[in-house]
Design an enzyme around this catalytic site. Structure first.
Site, short mmCIF file in Angstrom:
data_model
loop_
_atom_site.label_atom_id
_atom_site.label_comp_id
_atom_site.label_asym_id
_atom_site.label_seq_id
_atom_site.Cartn_x
_atom_site.Cartn_y
_atom_site.Cartn_z
N LYS A 59 51.32 40.29 19.74
CA LYS A 59 50.85 41.53 19.12
C LYS A 59 50.99 42.73 20.05
O LYS A 59 50.98 43.88 19.60
CB LYS A 59 49.39 41.38 18.67
CG LYS A 59 49.22 40.45 17.47
CD LYS A 59 47.75 40.23 17.14
CE LYS A 59 47.57 39.27 15.99
NZ LYS A 59 46.16 39.05 15.66
N SER A 76 44.38 40.93 20.13
CA SER A 76 43.54 39.74 20.05
C SER A 76 43.97 38.85 18.89
O SER A 76 44.60 39.33 17.94
CB SER A 76 42.09 40.19 19.86
OG SER A 76 41.22 39.09 19.93
N ASP A 77 43.65 37.57 18.98
CA ASP A 77 43.90 36.66 17.87
C ASP A 77 42.85 35.56 17.85
O ASP A 77 42.39 35.11 18.91
CB ASP A 77 45.29 36.04 17.96
CG ASP A 77 45.67 35.38 16.64
OD1 ASP A 77 46.01 36.11 15.70
OD2 ASP A 77 45.57 34.15 16.53
N THR A 78 42.48 35.14 16.65
CA THR A 78 41.47 34.09 16.46
C THR A 78 42.00 33.02 15.52
O THR A 78 42.63 33.34 14.52
CB THR A 78 40.17 34.67 15.86
OG1 THR A 78 39.65 35.69 16.72
CG2 THR A 78 39.11 33.59 15.68
N SER A 113 41.71 34.71 21.69
CA SER A 113 42.35 35.20 22.91
C SER A 113 42.38 36.72 22.87
O SER A 113 42.55 37.31 21.79
CB SER A 113 43.78 34.67 23.04
OG SER A 113 43.77 33.28 23.23
#
EC number: 3.6.1.9
Length: 193
Positions: A59, A76-78, A113
């Site tokens: 991203k 960010s990523d979930t 993250s």
């Protein structure tokens, strides 16, 4: 305070998530929101934190060439990780229903993250929270999806919403990580700058 430490930076949050925006706001640092479309595809062999680290880094890529010297980008990523499978955001009602059925009466991991990028450095950190759901009835799942429309949430649920309040029996780790942002980790990393 953190706002003083970061005074030389313009902080950019690359997220449309209202939860992430709300959580970073709680750090009392000024920031702007900029987003760029990214196809969130990752190599099949990646597991758990490897997936979220990869996607958080991915991203940041569209922003890199345009980042100014004093700009600090946060991406960010979930995901929800259950039975060796990553659950992202559901595309529709049926997917959301199937995801919540999978989570019902089980324990899963929520992994987020955060990637912090500047012209001269990049750092990615992650956090994992273990969440246990009680058994969810079909009509509870149906009510939740129709009322709250959790199509922008990994695993098709928000811990802060109705389903989290009535369905989550136990949590080990950061509550805010389950909301989509381990804010304590972000604070720690930004404090080092």
């Amino acid at each position: 305070m953190l706002s003083t430490k970061l005074s030389k930076y313009s902080v950019i949050l690359a997220s449309n998530s209202p939860r992430r925006q709300e959580l970073i706001k709680s750090l009392d640092i000024p920031f702007t929101i900029k987003t760029k479309e990214v196809e969130e595809i990752y190599p099949e062999e990646l597991r758990q934190t490897e997936i979220t680290d990869f996607l958080a880094d991915l991203k940041a890529i569209p922003f890199k060439k345009d980042l100014g010297e004093n700009e600090l980008l946060i991406t960010s990523d979930t995901i929800v990780w259950i039975n060796n499978e990553a659950l992202g955001k559901p595309k529709n009602y049926d997917e959301a229903f199937q995801m919540l059925k999978k989570l019902s009466n089980t324990t899963h991991e929520v992994i987020t993250s955060i990637c912090i990028t500047n012209k001269s450095f990049q750092k990615t950190v992650n956090d994992t929270t273990i969440v246990s759901f009680r058994e969810l009835l079909d009509d509870e799942i149906d009510y939740y999806i129709k009322t709250y429309k959790p199509f922008d949430k990994a695993g098709a649920y928000g811990i802060q919403e109705w389903i989290g309040k009535i369905g989550i029996a136990k949590i080990e780790g950061s509550y805010f990580n389950v909301m989509g942002f381990p804010i304590h980790k972000l604070y720690k990393e930004l404090s080092k700058l």
